[in-house]
Design a protein around this motif. Sequence first.
Motif, PDB file in Angstrom:
ATOM      1  N   GLN A  62       1.017  -1.551   0.130  1.00  0.00           N
ATOM      2  CA  GLN A  62       0.051   0.081   0.042  1.00  0.00           C
ATOM      3  C   GLN A  62       0.984   1.341   0.360  1.00  0.00           C
ATOM      4  OE1 GLN A  62      -3.410  -0.087   3.115  1.00  0.00           O
ATOM      5  NE2 GLN A  62      -3.209  -2.029   3.150  1.00  0.00           N
ATOM      6  N   ALA A  63       2.092   1.249   0.452  1.00  0.00           N
ATOM      7  CA  ALA A  63       2.755   2.291   0.831  1.00  0.00           C
ATOM      8  C   ALA A  63       4.015   2.539  -0.255  1.00  0.00           C
ATOM      9  CB  ALA A  63       3.213   2.388   2.077  1.00  0.00           C
ATOM     10  N   GLY A  64       3.521   1.542  -1.473  1.00  0.00           N
ATOM     11  CA  GLY A  64       4.581   1.776  -3.067  1.00  0.00           C
ATOM     12  C   GLY A  64       6.169   1.337  -2.514  1.00  0.00           C
ATOM     13  N   ILE A  65       6.089   0.246  -1.240  1.00  0.00           N
ATOM     14  CA  ILE A  65       7.529  -0.134  -1.092  1.00  0.00           C
ATOM     15  C   ILE A  65       8.116  -1.070  -1.835  1.00  0.00           C
ATOM     16  CG2 ILE A  65       9.391  -0.245   0.888  1.00  0.00           C
ATOM     17  CD1 ILE A  65       7.446   1.801   2.332  1.00  0.00           C
ATOM     18  N   TRP A  66       7.130  -2.724  -1.750  1.00  0.00           N
ATOM     19  CA  TRP A  66       7.363  -3.410  -1.142  1.00  0.00           C
ATOM     20  C   TRP A  66       7.340  -3.370  -3.119  1.00  0.00           C
ATOM     21  CZ3 TRP A  66       7.679  -7.969   1.053  1.00  0.00           C
ATOM     22  CH2 TRP A  66       7.724  -8.576   0.268  1.00  0.00           C
ATOM     23  N   SER A  67       6.989  -2.832  -4.321  1.00  0.00           N
ATOM     24  CA  SER A  67       7.464  -2.878  -6.283  1.00  0.00           C
ATOM     25  C   SER A  67       8.704  -2.922  -6.388  1.00  0.00           C
ATOM     26  CB  SER A  67       6.093  -2.525  -6.472  1.00  0.00           C
ATOM     27  OG  SER A  67       6.396  -1.067  -5.750  1.00  0.00           O
ATOM     28  N   ARG A  68       8.899  -2.044  -5.216  1.00  0.00           N
ATOM     29  CA  ARG A  68      11.027  -0.959  -5.380  1.00  0.00           C
ATOM     30  C   ARG A  68      11.417  -2.077  -4.764  1.00  0.00           C
ATOM     31  NH1 ARG A  68      10.122   4.283  -7.597  1.00  0.00           N
ATOM     32  NH2 ARG A  68       8.019   5.166  -6.944  1.00  0.00           N
ATOM     33  N   LEU A  69      10.660  -2.783  -4.282  1.00  0.00           N
ATOM     34  CA  LEU A  69      12.511  -3.824  -3.363  1.00  0.00           C
ATOM     35  C   LEU A  69      13.237  -4.419  -4.563  1.00  0.00           C
ATOM     36  CD1 LEU A  69      10.049  -5.032  -0.225  1.00  0.00           C
ATOM     37  CD2 LEU A  69      12.524  -3.674  -0.781  1.00  0.00           C
ATOM     38  N   ASP A  70      14.804  -5.062  -4.954  1.00  0.00           N
ATOM     39  CA  ASP A  70      14.824  -6.364  -5.816  1.00  0.00           C
ATOM     40  C   ASP A  70      14.077  -7.254  -5.349  1.00  0.00           C
ATOM     41  OD1 ASP A  70      16.480  -6.945  -7.271  1.00  0.00           O
ATOM     42  OD2 ASP A  70      18.119  -6.891  -5.710  1.00  0.00           O
ATOM     43  N   GLN A  71      13.339  -7.637  -6.476  1.00  0.00           N
ATOM     44  CA  GLN A  71      12.822  -8.949  -5.928  1.00  0.00           C
ATOM     45  C   GLN A  71      13.619 -10.383  -5.876  1.00  0.00           C
ATOM     46  OE1 GLN A  71       9.210  -9.022  -5.872  1.00  0.00           O
ATOM     47  NE2 GLN A  71       9.896  -6.733  -5.754  1.00  0.00           N
ATOM     48  N   GLN A  72      14.709  -9.887  -6.792  1.00  0.00           N
ATOM     49  CA  GLN A  72      15.612 -11.394  -6.584  1.00  0.00           C
ATOM     50  C   GLN A  72      15.862 -11.245  -4.870  1.00  0.00           C
ATOM     51  OE1 GLN A  72      15.751 -13.327  -9.237  1.00  0.00           O
ATOM     52  NE2 GLN A  72      14.429 -11.725 -10.030  1.00  0.00           N
ATOM     53  N   LEU A 107      12.229 -13.283   3.982  1.00  0.00           N
ATOM     54  CA  LEU A 107      12.601 -12.357   4.918  1.00  0.00           C
ATOM     55  C   LEU A 107      13.448 -10.910   3.478  1.00  0.00           C
ATOM     56  CD1 LEU A 107      14.541 -15.532   6.145  1.00  0.00           C
ATOM     57  CD2 LEU A 107      14.051 -13.576   7.343  1.00  0.00           C
ATOM     58  N   VAL A 108      13.948  -9.651   4.154  1.00  0.00           N
ATOM     59  CA  VAL A 108      14.287  -8.773   2.942  1.00  0.00           C
ATOM     60  C   VAL A 108      15.450  -8.276   3.848  1.00  0.00           C
ATOM     61  CG1 VAL A 108      13.755  -7.370   1.855  1.00  0.00           C
ATOM     62  CG2 VAL A 108      11.837  -9.008   2.167  1.00  0.00           C
ATOM     63  N   SER A 109      16.136  -7.845   3.219  1.00  0.00           N
ATOM     64  CA  SER A 109      17.440  -6.788   4.385  1.00  0.00           C
ATOM     65  C   SER A 109      16.860  -6.055   4.379  1.00  0.00           C
ATOM     66  CB  SER A 109      18.691  -7.131   3.526  1.00  0.00           C
ATOM     67  OG  SER A 109      18.983  -8.151   3.254  1.00  0.00           O
ATOM     68  N   ASN A 110      16.977  -5.555   6.053  1.00  0.00           N
ATOM     69  CA  ASN A 110      16.907  -4.394   6.400  1.00  0.00           C
ATOM     70  C   ASN A 110      17.297  -2.655   5.758  1.00  0.00           C
ATOM     71  OD1 ASN A 110      15.344  -2.020   8.497  1.00  0.00           O
ATOM     72  ND2 ASN A 110      18.091  -1.355   8.786  1.00  0.00           N
ATOM     73  N   TRP A 111      18.317  -3.072   5.014  1.00  0.00           N
ATOM     74  CA  TRP A 111      18.773  -1.775   4.744  1.00  0.00           C
ATOM     75  C   TRP A 111      18.369  -1.925   3.438  1.00  0.00           C
ATOM     76  CZ3 TRP A 111      20.917  -2.061  -0.624  1.00  0.00           C
ATOM     77  CH2 TRP A 111      21.462  -3.371  -0.994  1.00  0.00           C
ATOM     78  N   ARG A 112      17.514  -3.344   2.133  1.00  0.00           N
ATOM     79  CA  ARG A 112      17.054  -2.432   0.933  1.00  0.00           C
ATOM     80  C   ARG A 112      15.350  -1.790   1.422  1.00  0.00           C
ATOM     81  NH1 ARG A 112      19.209  -5.944  -2.444  1.00  0.00           N
ATOM     82  NH2 ARG A 112      20.697  -7.007  -2.255  1.00  0.00           N
ATOM     83  N   ILE A 113      15.069  -2.672   2.668  1.00  0.00           N
ATOM     84  CA  ILE A 113      13.719  -1.742   2.951  1.00  0.00           C
ATOM     85  C   ILE A 113      13.566   0.110   3.190  1.00  0.00           C
ATOM     86  CG2 ILE A 113      11.848  -1.573   4.314  1.00  0.00           C
ATOM     87  CD1 ILE A 113      12.399  -5.075   5.122  1.00  0.00           C
TER      88      ILE A 113
END
Length: 387
Positions: A62-72, A107-113
């Motif tokens: 909803q915040a438009g953040i997920w789509s900007r994460l490196d999906q790999q 699991l996603v790296s904090n710095w990537r978020i």
Amino acid sequence: MDKVDVAIIGAGPVGLTLLNLLAGSGLRLAVVEQQAAALLAQPAFDGREIALTHASRNWLEQAGIWSRLDQQAIWPLRKASVRDRHLPFALDVDNRGAHDSAPLGWLVSNWRIRKAAWEAAQAVTGWSLIDGVALQAVRREAAGWVLQLADGRRLQAQIVVAADSRFSATRRMLGVGARSHEHGTAMVVRNMHIERDHQQVAWEWFGQGHTRALLPLQPGVASAVVTLPLPRAKALMTLDEPAFADAVSGLFEHRWGRMRPCSSAHLYPMVTVYADRFAGPGFALAGDAAVGMHPVTAHGFNLGLRSAGALAGALRAAGVGAAADNALQRYAREHRLATAPLFAATGMVAGLFADTRWPARIARGGAMALAASMPPFRQLLRSHLTG
């Protein structure tokens, strides 16, 4: 003196998620952050791998953040397994029975978020960033709050949101106390190459005076998380890479073969915080400023995102007029109901598993056996993770 409707103190993931969720609300927004914008745009690796629930993924979407994460670099979590010492059973939770075969979490790296949250914020209009400066004081006035910045500038805001950290200076300036506990332990985190397949299972193992966790990342790589008494944790941090590899492989009893470092190591002292209030006239607390969780249940970040989502909903519905204070109090009540039981339970778990006396060892073994044998309890945990 500039004037805004909402001043968010702290440009971490929670503060920027709140900003992004308020996009298009018509509210004039400002974010005050001690770090410079260049550091926000390119956050450094900090060793923390975040276990995101389904609810947290929804907030990030909803915040438009997920789509900007490196999906790999998003690693699905198939199962979580909790063990105590050398007991022959485990408390396993997976997502069997889910209609869409979705993973238990990600699991996603904090710095990537952090990086994705910053990039999403650049697409938001109607906000300003005041970076590289600390908040020095806040003063309540009829029209709201006057924020005094360390460089002499002042900002007027009708609502102030403290989203800085569990050691929040803003919380203290607002006159809100907090229950804080230093556990005398520290978490050492480092990504490691492993020889045996982690099978996308997050593994937590309680030992005598220490806790180990393995978080599955890419094939052949996992985040090793070791919680030790502070002096032992500091000593581990002083080791060179070969000695560190030997020490961590030994702590994990070579269950994943030889473990070799593939990132820098980071140490985080264990301090938990629970604020006395989450809101008051013209202000609210979010993220770790409200609830700083012990990482044993891996829910601190998820509760922080929940606070951003709930607070954004309250501000969107009420604006900054006469209804704002009532909306903030509703947010405070709802967030306390959502966090107090888990905070208390986490504290009990952390205390019980840190206690090396024989009554505690017997009690936690019995509790683990009971929980492992109760399908309804495992289903409750599964539902909590998957939403």
